[in-house]
Write an enzyme that holds these catalytic residues in place. Structure first.
Site, PDB file in Angstrom:
ATOM      1  CB  CYS A 178      66.511  37.417  62.059  1.00 13.68           C
ATOM      2  SG  CYS A 178      65.950  38.463  60.676  1.00 13.68           S
ATOM      3  CB  CYS A 224      68.044  36.559  58.300  1.00 16.21           C
ATOM      4  SG  CYS A 224      69.152  37.888  58.833  1.00 16.21           S
ATOM      5  CB  SER A 256      77.487  38.608  53.033  1.00 17.19           C
ATOM      6  OG  SER A 256      77.601  38.902  54.419  1.00 17.19           O
ATOM      7  CD  GLN A 278      81.726  43.912  58.715  1.00 14.57           C
ATOM      8  OE1 GLN A 278      82.688  43.259  59.116  1.00 14.57           O
ATOM      9  NE2 GLN A 278      81.371  43.953  57.441  1.00 14.57           N
ATOM     10  CG  HIS A 305      69.253  41.861  59.919  1.00 18.39           C
ATOM     11  ND1 HIS A 305      68.100  41.213  60.317  1.00 18.39           N
ATOM     12  CD2 HIS A 305      69.569  42.696  60.931  1.00 18.39           C
ATOM     13  CE1 HIS A 305      67.746  41.630  61.518  1.00 18.39           C
ATOM     14  NE2 HIS A 305      68.636  42.543  61.909  1.00 18.39           N
ATOM     15  CG  ASN A 343      80.860  47.367  53.451  1.00 15.90           C
ATOM     16  OD1 ASN A 343      81.335  48.468  53.210  1.00 15.90           O
ATOM     17  ND2 ASN A 343      81.616  46.347  53.840  1.00 15.90           N
ATOM     18  CG  HIS A 372      65.443  40.593  57.457  1.00 14.52           C
ATOM     19  ND1 HIS A 372      66.723  40.101  57.606  1.00 14.52           N
ATOM     20  CD2 HIS A 372      65.124  40.421  56.140  1.00 14.52           C
ATOM     21  CE1 HIS A 372      67.159  39.632  56.448  1.00 14.52           C
ATOM     22  NE2 HIS A 372      66.206  39.829  55.543  1.00 14.52           N
ATOM     23  CG  HIS A 386      74.936  43.888  59.159  1.00 16.12           C
ATOM     24  ND1 HIS A 386      74.239  43.599  58.012  1.00 16.12           N
ATOM     25  CD2 HIS A 386      76.233  43.522  58.919  1.00 16.12           C
ATOM     26  CE1 HIS A 386      75.066  43.070  57.110  1.00 16.12           C
ATOM     27  NE2 HIS A 386      76.274  43.016  57.644  1.00 16.12           N
TER      28      HIS A 386
END
Length: 351
Positions: free
Chosen positions: A53, A50, A161, A168, A164, A153, A113, A166
């Site tokens: 990570c 990943c 994509s 933006q 993990h 997203n 993760h 996350h």
């Protein structure tokens, strides 16, 4: 007699000034549409492949620190670039372009993760909110920036994509179209009534108690009257503030609480890691104050009938206007009836 639970009708989105078509009678039709493959894969706490990570190499070669709290960095494949030269083209007012500069940041919610927001502790979600506020302040210090979009997203069917946890943060030199609409609608209402549009809307929703999903002292999560997506929700701050940076420490904790409770209900709806696109809408920066602006956060999830049936925007919706079959009231009733104990943590799941 006309009845919104049975008959086709349109509903006004007060934030954009646009209407949607609601067709509740269509819920009676049999479903023979596309079925997606359900995904309930268990993820490890650390994945050596990943690129998000702790300690791992990202795709462009940078090495992540061995972080233990939320971690933020500039996107290696940013949609906006800070050094974009100023310019544009215009051919007979028919072929028009304009340069757009900005910054795209990635924020890892946790070093673990395997987690998502509903599986994180409230205290850890609060750390994410505090980092959102820090990033907003830093990006707003650039005088050419006009709008800062904080979003997430979740799920591969929403274009994510990497699993993990996350989100933006995109900062742009112009105000996006959806925000222009919301600015106009909110400011016009404020100038006419002297009150925030969403304050009055929230007061009415709390009186009616028809579309409320989650509530605490400072925030309400509800299915908006004009919702387009089947289980769309919106979080609204009870206090009229324009931007996330105006929240107190107590409000940060309350927002973390609502985020966990709402996303847990989402996962419990179809016993799956529920996909969505979610993001805050708030007042543009480095412009004159817009007192009508009221902070809120949208959740747009695509699932329709189960973990394997997705809602598509097609046909009439692409060519004319958005349309939905499940009424906002039906969706809110379903979501509000769900447990706030995550299905992975239920007693049955432990056996």
């Amino acid at each position: 007699m006309f009845n919104t639970t049975e008959h086709p009708h349109t509903r006004l989105n007060i934030l954009t000034g646009e209407f949607i078509l609601v067709s509740p009678h269509r819920m009676k039709r049999p479903w023979q549409g596309k079925v997606e493959t359900a995904s309930n894969t268990s993820l490890p706490a650390y994945d050596p492949t990943c690129y998000l990570c702790p300690g791992n190499k990202r795709s462009e070669g940078a090495i992540n620190p061995v972080y233990t709290n939320p971690f933020v960095f500039t996107n290696d494949f940013s949609a906006l670039l800070s050094d974009t030269p100023t310019g544009g083209t215009n051919e007979q007012d028919l072929l028009v372009s304009k340069s757009e500069a900005g910054v795209c940041r990635v924020i890892c919610f946790s070093p673990n993760h395997s987690l998502t927001l509903p599986l994180m502790d409230v205290a850890d979600i609060e750390k994410v909110i505090q980092l959102w506020k820090e990033e907003f302040t830093a990006l707003a210090s650039h005088t050419n920036i006009r709008y800062i979009q904080i979003f997430e997203n979740k799920g591969d069917i929403m274009g994510c994509s990497n699993p993990h946890p996350h989100g933006q943060i995109w900062a742009s030199t112009s105000v996006p179209v959806e925000l222009q609409k919301e600015t106009t609608q909110q400011q016009q209402y404020f100038e006419k009534h002297g009150r925030s549009l969403l304050s009055d809307y929230l007061k009415l929703e709390l009186q009616k108690q028809e579309r409320i999903v989650v509530e605490n002292e400072h925030f309400v999560a509800l299915v908006p009257y004009w919702a387009v997506w089947p289980y769309e929700t919106m979080i609204i701050s009870k206090r009229h503030v324009q931007q996330v940076t105006q929240f107190t420490a107590e409000e940060d904790r309350a927002l973390a609480d609502v985020l966990k409770r709402l996303t847990t209900r989402y996962d419990n709806l179809f016993s799956t890691s529920f996909p969505y696109s979610a993001g805050m809408h708030q007042m543009p920066v480095n412009e004159s104050p817009i007192p009508g602006w009221h902070w809120h956060m949208h959740f747009y999830p695509p699932l329709l009938r189960s973990a394997t049936v997705k809602k598509f925007m097609v046909g009439y919706e692409m060519l004319a206007t958005p349309q939905r079959d499940i009424t906002a009231e039906m969706a809110a009733n379903k979501l509000s009836s769900l447990s706030e104990v995550h299905y992975k943590h239920s007693s049955a799941a432990q056996q």
